[in-house]
Design a protein around this motif. Structure first.
Motif, PDB file in Angstrom:
ATOM      1  N   ASP A  56      58.187  71.015  22.765  1.00  0.00           N
ATOM      2  CA  ASP A  56      56.833  71.567  22.765  1.00  0.00           C
ATOM      3  C   ASP A  56      56.123  71.438  21.420  1.00  0.00           C
ATOM      4  O   ASP A  56      54.893  71.486  21.355  1.00  0.00           O
ATOM      5  N   ASN A  57      56.904  71.309  20.366  1.00  0.00           N
ATOM      6  CA  ASN A  57      56.315  71.221  19.023  1.00  0.00           C
ATOM      7  C   ASN A  57      56.892  70.025  18.291  1.00  0.00           C
ATOM      8  O   ASN A  57      58.085  69.746  18.374  1.00  0.00           O
ATOM      9  N   SER A  58      56.028  69.322  17.573  1.00  0.00           N
ATOM     10  CA  SER A  58      56.460  68.150  16.809  1.00  0.00           C
ATOM     11  C   SER A  58      55.832  68.185  15.426  1.00  0.00           C
ATOM     12  O   SER A  58      54.746  68.746  15.241  1.00  0.00           O
ATOM     13  N   TYR A  59      56.533  67.600  14.480  1.00  0.00           N
ATOM     14  CA  TYR A  59      56.063  67.542  13.092  1.00  0.00           C
ATOM     15  C   TYR A  59      56.235  66.114  12.603  1.00  0.00           C
ATOM     16  O   TYR A  59      57.199  65.444  12.966  1.00  0.00           O
ATOM     17  N   TYR A  60      55.296  65.681  11.768  1.00  0.00           N
ATOM     18  CA  TYR A  60      55.317  64.303  11.290  1.00  0.00           C
ATOM     19  C   TYR A  60      55.045  64.240   9.797  1.00  0.00           C
ATOM     20  O   TYR A  60      54.282  65.035   9.255  1.00  0.00           O
ATOM     21  N   ALA A  61      55.644  63.247   9.161  1.00  0.00           N
ATOM     22  CA  ALA A  61      55.265  62.922   7.794  1.00  0.00           C
ATOM     23  C   ALA A  61      53.852  62.359   7.819  1.00  0.00           C
ATOM     24  O   ALA A  61      53.438  61.690   8.772  1.00  0.00           O
ATOM     25  N   ASN A  62      53.107  62.617   6.754  1.00  0.00           N
ATOM     26  CA  ASN A  62      51.716  62.140   6.694  1.00  0.00           C
ATOM     27  C   ASN A  62      51.643  60.620   6.831  1.00  0.00           C
ATOM     28  O   ASN A  62      50.683  60.091   7.399  1.00  0.00           O
ATOM     29  N   SER A  63      52.656  59.934   6.339  1.00  0.00           N
ATOM     30  CA  SER A  63      52.634  58.471   6.331  1.00  0.00           C
ATOM     31  C   SER A  63      52.728  57.867   7.732  1.00  0.00           C
ATOM     32  O   SER A  63      52.389  56.695   7.919  1.00  0.00           O
ATOM     33  N   VAL A  64      53.188  58.645   8.710  1.00  0.00           N
ATOM     34  CA  VAL A  64      53.343  58.103  10.068  1.00  0.00           C
ATOM     35  C   VAL A  64      52.472  58.814  11.084  1.00  0.00           C
ATOM     36  O   VAL A  64      52.407  58.386  12.248  1.00  0.00           O
ATOM     37  N   LYS A  65      51.794  59.878  10.682  1.00  0.00           N
ATOM     38  CA  LYS A  65      50.979  60.666  11.602  1.00  0.00           C
ATOM     39  C   LYS A  65      49.917  59.777  12.244  1.00  0.00           C
ATOM     40  O   LYS A  65      49.213  59.024  11.570  1.00  0.00           O
ATOM     41  N   GLY A  66      49.808  59.866  13.554  1.00  0.00           N
ATOM     42  CA  GLY A  66      48.848  59.060  14.286  1.00  0.00           C
ATOM     43  C   GLY A  66      49.380  57.705  14.707  1.00  0.00           C
ATOM     44  O   GLY A  66      48.752  57.023  15.525  1.00  0.00           O
ATOM     45  N   ARG A  67      50.508  57.290  14.158  1.00  0.00           N
ATOM     46  CA  ARG A  67      51.106  55.990  14.529  1.00  0.00           C
ATOM     47  C   ARG A  67      52.440  56.161  15.252  1.00  0.00           C
ATOM     48  O   ARG A  67      52.788  55.337  16.093  1.00  0.00           O
ATOM     49  N   PHE A  68      53.182  57.200  14.897  1.00  0.00           N
ATOM     50  CA  PHE A  68      54.502  57.443  15.489  1.00  0.00           C
ATOM     51  C   PHE A  68      54.446  58.667  16.397  1.00  0.00           C
ATOM     52  O   PHE A  68      53.719  59.629  16.120  1.00  0.00           O
ATOM     53  N   THR A  69      55.251  58.632  17.461  1.00  0.00           N
ATOM     54  CA  THR A  69      55.374  59.770  18.364  1.00  0.00           C
ATOM     55  C   THR A  69      56.842  60.021  18.659  1.00  0.00           C
ATOM     56  O   THR A  69      57.566  59.099  19.045  1.00  0.00           O
ATOM     57  N   ILE A  70      57.254  61.272  18.466  1.00  0.00           N
ATOM     58  CA  ILE A  70      58.629  61.662  18.774  1.00  0.00           C
ATOM     59  C   ILE A  70      58.634  62.403  20.107  1.00  0.00           C
ATOM     60  O   ILE A  70      57.706  63.169  20.408  1.00  0.00           O
ATOM     61  N   SER A  71      59.674  62.155  20.906  1.00  0.00           N
ATOM     62  CA  SER A  71      59.808  62.833  22.189  1.00  0.00           C
ATOM     63  C   SER A  71      61.291  62.948  22.520  1.00  0.00           C
ATOM     64  O   SER A  71      62.127  62.364  21.825  1.00  0.00           O
ATOM     65  N   ARG A  72      61.592  63.697  23.588  1.00  0.00           N
ATOM     66  CA  ARG A  72      63.001  63.888  23.936  1.00  0.00           C
ATOM     67  C   ARG A  72      63.164  64.135  25.421  1.00  0.00           C
ATOM     68  O   ARG A  72      62.257  64.619  26.095  1.00  0.00           O
ATOM     69  N   ASP A  73      64.368  63.797  25.894  1.00  0.00           N
ATOM     70  CA  ASP A  73      64.807  64.135  27.234  1.00  0.00           C
ATOM     71  C   ASP A  73      66.065  64.973  27.097  1.00  0.00           C
ATOM     72  O   ASP A  73      67.044  64.519  26.499  1.00  0.00           O
ATOM     73  N   ASN A  74      66.033  66.194  27.643  1.00  0.00           N
ATOM     74  CA  ASN A  74      67.200  67.082  27.571  1.00  0.00           C
ATOM     75  C   ASN A  74      67.971  67.035  28.883  1.00  0.00           C
ATOM     76  O   ASN A  74      67.509  67.534  29.900  1.00  0.00           O
ATOM     77  N   PHE A  75      69.138  66.433  28.850  1.00  0.00           N
ATOM     78  CA  PHE A  75      70.015  66.449  30.000  1.00  0.00           C
ATOM     79  C   PHE A  75      71.241  67.286  29.658  1.00  0.00           C
ATOM     80  O   PHE A  75      71.419  67.696  28.537  1.00  0.00           O
ATOM     81  N   LYS A  76      72.086  67.528  30.631  1.00  0.00           N
ATOM     82  CA  LYS A  76      73.193  68.467  30.437  1.00  0.00           C
ATOM     83  C   LYS A  76      74.147  68.017  29.345  1.00  0.00           C
ATOM     84  O   LYS A  76      74.496  68.770  28.451  1.00  0.00           O
ATOM     85  N   SER A  77      74.604  66.782  29.429  1.00  0.00           N
ATOM     86  CA  SER A  77      75.642  66.349  28.491  1.00  0.00           C
ATOM     87  C   SER A  77      75.109  65.495  27.351  1.00  0.00           C
ATOM     88  O   SER A  77      75.738  65.420  26.298  1.00  0.00           O
ATOM     89  N   THR A  78      73.976  64.874  27.547  1.00  0.00           N
ATOM     90  CA  THR A  78      73.417  63.994  26.517  1.00  0.00           C
ATOM     91  C   THR A  78      71.924  64.235  26.369  1.00  0.00           C
ATOM     92  O   THR A  78      71.197  64.277  27.354  1.00  0.00           O
ATOM     93  N   VAL A  79      71.512  64.387  25.129  1.00  0.00           N
ATOM     94  CA  VAL A  79      70.090  64.489  24.811  1.00  0.00           C
ATOM     95  C   VAL A  79      69.650  63.148  24.232  1.00  0.00           C
ATOM     96  O   VAL A  79      70.345  62.577  23.386  1.00  0.00           O
ATOM     97  N   THR A  80      68.528  62.632  24.690  1.00  0.00           N
ATOM     98  CA  THR A  80      67.995  61.397  24.147  1.00  0.00           C
ATOM     99  C   THR A  80      66.682  61.682  23.441  1.00  0.00           C
ATOM    100  O   THR A  80      65.795  62.342  24.010  1.00  0.00           O
ATOM    101  N   VAL A  81      66.583  61.223  22.221  1.00  0.00           N
ATOM    102  CA  VAL A  81      65.376  61.412  21.417  1.00  0.00           C
ATOM    103  C   VAL A  81      64.768  60.041  21.163  1.00  0.00           C
ATOM    104  O   VAL A  81      65.482  59.084  20.869  1.00  0.00           O
TER     105      VAL A  81
END
Length: 125
Positions: A56-81
């Motif tokens: 629900d919340n993301s933070y970025y370095a100023n150098s990548v803000k607006g160009r990079f996007t972080i996201s994730r999928d939470n599954f039971k045994s493995t989380v993928t970012v």
């Protein structure tokens, strides 16, 4: 056994895009904040982005803000970012690391407990 395994790095031209993935297992990483760091040759490792445990919340370095996007999928045994990178510059060339922390909003390397081995991203024509 705790594992954070990055993938998706490679060679890309300036202005191009790349998606990095990190598969985290061996802990309940669905309750951890996950981050990306990078280290360019001859430089210290630096914070890139963090996503909260539920995405629900993301933070970025100023150098990548607006160009990079972080996201994730939470599954039971493995989380993928994921780290979606666009409008890449040669200055984005670095080894990119995935890391896990229980500290919301953490941007410092020492605040992260688990680390992957890294994946190389090279931006060059």
């Amino acid at each position: 056994q705790v594992q954070l395994v990055e993938s998706g790095g490679g060679l890309v031209q300036p202005g191009g895009s790349l998606r990095l993935s990190c598969a985290a297992s061996g802990r309940t990483f669905s309750s951890y904040a996950m981050g990306w760091f990078r280290q360019a040759p001859g430089k210290e490792r630096e914070f890139v982005a963090q996503t909260s445990w539920n995405g629900d919340n993301s933070y970025y370095a100023n150098s990548v803000k607006g160009r990079f996007t972080i996201s994730r999928d939470n599954f039971k045994s493995t989380v993928t970012v994921y780290l979606d990178m666009h409008a890449l510059h040669p200055e984005d060339t670095a080894v990119y690391y995935c890391a896990a922390t229980t500290m919301h909003g953490a941007t410092m390397e020492h605040e992260y407990f688990y680390w992957g081995q890294g994946t190389q991203v090279t931006v060059s024509s």
